[in-house]
Write a protein that holds these residues in place. Structure first.
Motif, PDB file in Angstrom:
ATOM      1  N   ALA A  17       0.901  -1.167   0.000  1.00  0.00           N
ATOM      2  CA  ALA A  17       0.000   0.000   0.000  1.00  0.00           C
ATOM      3  C   ALA A  17       0.933   1.209   0.000  1.00  0.00           C
ATOM      4  N   SER A  18       0.379   2.407  -0.114  1.00  0.00           N
ATOM      5  CA  SER A  18       1.304   3.544  -0.124  1.00  0.00           C
ATOM      6  C   SER A  18       1.986   3.613   1.248  1.00  0.00           C
ATOM      7  N   ASP A  19       3.304   3.596   1.230  1.00  0.00           N
ATOM      8  CA  ASP A  19       4.127   3.639   2.452  1.00  0.00           C
ATOM      9  C   ASP A  19       4.067   2.383   3.311  1.00  0.00           C
ATOM     10  N   VAL A  20       3.427   1.327   2.849  1.00  0.00           N
ATOM     11  CA  VAL A  20       3.368   0.085   3.640  1.00  0.00           C
ATOM     12  C   VAL A  20       4.084  -1.028   2.877  1.00  0.00           C
ATOM     13  N   TYR A  21       4.977  -1.710   3.588  1.00  0.00           N
ATOM     14  CA  TYR A  21       5.825  -2.722   2.963  1.00  0.00           C
ATOM     15  C   TYR A  21       5.714  -4.056   3.702  1.00  0.00           C
ATOM     16  N   SER A  22       5.879  -5.128   2.943  1.00  0.00           N
ATOM     17  CA  SER A  22       5.862  -6.486   3.501  1.00  0.00           C
ATOM     18  C   SER A  22       7.249  -7.082   3.290  1.00  0.00           C
ATOM     19  N   LEU A  23       7.855  -7.517   4.381  1.00  0.00           N
ATOM     20  CA  LEU A  23       9.253  -7.954   4.343  1.00  0.00           C
ATOM     21  C   LEU A  23       9.385  -9.352   4.957  1.00  0.00           C
ATOM     22  N   ILE A  57       5.381  -8.657  14.395  1.00  0.00           N
ATOM     23  CA  ILE A  57       5.450  -9.849  13.542  1.00  0.00           C
ATOM     24  C   ILE A  57       4.085 -10.057  12.910  1.00  0.00           C
ATOM     25  N   CYS A  58       4.075 -10.135  11.597  1.00  0.00           N
ATOM     26  CA  CYS A  58       2.822 -10.326  10.863  1.00  0.00           C
ATOM     27  C   CYS A  58       2.564 -11.811  10.634  1.00  0.00           C
ATOM     28  N   GLU A  59       3.631 -12.553  10.361  1.00  0.00           N
ATOM     29  CA  GLU A  59       3.499 -13.995  10.142  1.00  0.00           C
ATOM     30  C   GLU A  59       4.776 -14.683  10.579  1.00  0.00           C
ATOM     31  N   ALA A  60       4.613 -15.877  11.139  1.00  0.00           N
ATOM     32  CA  ALA A  60       5.765 -16.721  11.458  1.00  0.00           C
ATOM     33  C   ALA A  60       5.698 -17.949  10.551  1.00  0.00           C
ATOM     34  N   LEU A  61       6.781 -18.245   9.885  1.00  0.00           N
ATOM     35  CA  LEU A  61       6.844 -19.411   9.002  1.00  0.00           C
ATOM     36  C   LEU A  61       7.985 -20.306   9.495  1.00  0.00           C
ATOM     37  N   PRO A  62       7.729 -21.036  10.609  1.00  0.00           N
ATOM     38  CA  PRO A  62       8.811 -21.785  11.248  1.00  0.00           C
ATOM     39  C   PRO A  62       9.442 -22.848  10.338  1.00  0.00           C
ATOM     40  N   ASP A  63       8.643 -23.451   9.458  1.00  0.00           N
ATOM     41  CA  ASP A  63       9.215 -24.484   8.578  1.00  0.00           C
ATOM     42  C   ASP A  63      10.270 -23.911   7.640  1.00  0.00           C
ATOM     43  N   LYS A  64      10.072 -22.660   7.268  1.00  0.00           N
ATOM     44  CA  LYS A  64      11.048 -22.016   6.374  1.00  0.00           C
ATOM     45  C   LYS A  64      12.096 -21.217   7.143  1.00  0.00           C
ATOM     46  N   GLY A  65      11.898 -21.091   8.464  1.00  0.00           N
ATOM     47  CA  GLY A  65      12.814 -20.263   9.261  1.00  0.00           C
ATOM     48  C   GLY A  65      12.660 -18.784   8.942  1.00  0.00           C
ATOM     49  N   GLN A  66      11.423 -18.389   8.590  1.00  0.00           N
ATOM     50  CA  GLN A  66      11.216 -16.994   8.192  1.00  0.00           C
ATOM     51  C   GLN A  66      10.184 -16.283   9.068  1.00  0.00           C
ATOM     52  N   LEU A  67      10.376 -14.995   9.214  1.00  0.00           N
ATOM     53  CA  LEU A  67       9.373 -14.122   9.822  1.00  0.00           C
ATOM     54  C   LEU A  67       8.976 -13.097   8.783  1.00  0.00           C
ATOM     55  N   ARG A  68       7.708 -12.727   8.793  1.00  0.00           N
ATOM     56  CA  ARG A  68       7.238 -11.656   7.912  1.00  0.00           C
ATOM     57  C   ARG A  68       6.842 -10.468   8.777  1.00  0.00           C
ATOM     58  N   VAL A  69       7.313  -9.305   8.416  1.00  0.00           N
ATOM     59  CA  VAL A  69       6.865  -8.088   9.096  1.00  0.00           C
ATOM     60  C   VAL A  69       6.239  -7.174   8.044  1.00  0.00           C
ATOM     61  N   VAL A  70       5.217  -6.442   8.473  1.00  0.00           N
ATOM     62  CA  VAL A  70       4.595  -5.452   7.596  1.00  0.00           C
ATOM     63  C   VAL A  70       4.683  -4.118   8.326  1.00  0.00           C
ATOM     64  N   TYR A  71       5.289  -3.144   7.688  1.00  0.00           N
ATOM     65  CA  TYR A  71       5.546  -1.874   8.388  1.00  0.00           C
ATOM     66  C   TYR A  71       5.187  -0.695   7.503  1.00  0.00           C
ATOM     67  N   ARG A  72       5.000   0.435   8.154  1.00  0.00           N
ATOM     68  CA  ARG A  72       4.738   1.681   7.427  1.00  0.00           C
ATOM     69  C   ARG A  72       5.986   2.557   7.505  1.00  0.00           C
ATOM     70  N   VAL A  73       6.318   3.216   6.429  1.00  0.00           N
ATOM     71  CA  VAL A  73       7.454   4.147   6.437  1.00  0.00           C
ATOM     72  C   VAL A  73       7.015   5.417   7.157  1.00  0.00           C
ATOM     73  N   ILE A 118      -1.693   0.389  10.905  1.00  0.00           N
ATOM     74  CA  ILE A 118      -0.513  -0.477  10.967  1.00  0.00           C
ATOM     75  C   ILE A 118      -0.562  -1.407  12.195  1.00  0.00           C
ATOM     76  N   GLY A 119      -1.690  -1.356  12.935  1.00  0.00           N
ATOM     77  CA  GLY A 119      -1.944  -2.338  13.995  1.00  0.00           C
ATOM     78  C   GLY A 119      -2.579  -3.613  13.443  1.00  0.00           C
ATOM     79  N   ILE A 120      -2.864  -3.629  12.161  1.00  0.00           N
ATOM     80  CA  ILE A 120      -3.522  -4.794  11.564  1.00  0.00           C
ATOM     81  C   ILE A 120      -2.577  -5.994  11.380  1.00  0.00           C
ATOM     82  N   PRO A 121      -1.321  -5.808  10.949  1.00  0.00           N
ATOM     83  CA  PRO A 121      -0.466  -6.965  10.647  1.00  0.00           C
ATOM     84  C   PRO A 121      -0.398  -8.071  11.707  1.00  0.00           C
TER      85      PRO A 121
END
Ligand code: FES
Length: 260
Positions: A17-23, A57-73, A118-121
């Motif tokens: 979204a504008s100024d919102v990123y998924s990492l 933390i928006c999502e935890a993907l333990p099988d892949k060893g990954q975390l997803r964060v979604v943040y606003r600039v 940005i409290g939604i993630p």
């Protein structure tokens, strides 16, 4: 619960979204420890900005060893993160904070997850992990909305509100809940303070137990700046005053424990 600092690899990064990123970050074992509602602190490379940025933390993907964060600039630090490409390395500490109590709502009950901006993630991982039925209510400023499609996959029901009515019901999350007759057996909420205040009041009137995440008020995220102190009902056994540090004692609190 562990607190580790790792050098994480950026796996995937996109603007949603504008100024919102998924990492998506490759963090190894840290992904196994993460509880919905916890956050990580991400360090900037730029020397003049030494304090890390706390991001939920928006999502935890333990099988892949990954975390997803979604943040606003919102400032120079997050602006720097927005330029990260796949393959880049960043220092990440976490998981930090307490997270939502997943056993607060029994299997046959319904939890209402209420998020704004940005409290939604953090509600995405929460909806995935809660053992009970879930109704998610999310509020946006306008149609520049994010994550709602993924929330529809994860939750039993999703209700959308927006300030200008360009997506979902026009008004606040509480207006939308009223219009759609949303109720439940417990409440989890994350978002701006005025919204949390409304949710706390609504929950109190309906006598529904509520947990709120006050991550919006965090700054350093590591207990160093004291910018996140909030007033608590009880005297803190450590500091002997009616204070709690959101980044250390929270960010999730039983709503009646804290003043908003
Ligand atoms: Fe700095 Fe909590 S955010 S002490």
């Amino acid at each position: 619960m562990g607190k580790t600092k790792v050098s994480a690899t950026v796996m995937f990064h996109e603007q949603i979204a504008s100024d919102v990123y998924s990492l998506y970050l490759q963090v190894g074992e840290m992904a196994k420890e993460a509880v919905p509602g916890q956050f990580v602190s991400i360090y900037c490379k730029e020397g003049s900005r030494l304090l890390p940025r706390p991001i939920s933390i928006c999502e935890a993907l333990p099988d892949k060893g990954q975390l997803r964060v979604v943040y606003r600039v919102v400032g120079a630090g997050t602006k720097e993160f927005s330029k990260l490409h796949a393959g880049a390395e960043v220092e990440v500490m976490g998981p930090l904070g307490n997270g939502f109590p997943l056993d607060a709502c029994e299997k046959d009950k319904t939890a209402v997850l209420i998020g704004g901006g940005i409290g939604i993630p953090p509600l995405l991982e929460l909806a995935k992990q809660l053992p009970c039925k879930t109704t998610v209510v999310v509020g946006y400023r306008n149609a520049d909305a994010f994550l709602w499609e993924e929330l529809e996959e994860a939750a039993d029901r999703v209700v959308i509100a927006s300030d200008d009515g360009s997506i979902g019901i026009k008004g606040t999350v509480l207006d939308a809940m009223e219009a759609e007759g949303v109720t439940g057996d417990c409440i989890f909420s994350c978002g701006p303070t005025p919204m949390l205040r409304g949710v706390k009041q609504w929950a109190f009137e309906k006598q529904i137990p509520a947990w709120i995440s006050m991550e919006e008020k965090m700054a350093c995220g590591i207990g160093a700046c004291l910018a996140c102190v909030c007033e608590s009902k009880e005297i803190d056994s450590h500091s002997k005053v009616k204070n709690k540090r959101i980044c250390k004692d929270g960010p999730v609190f039983f709503a009646e424990e804290v003043e908003l």
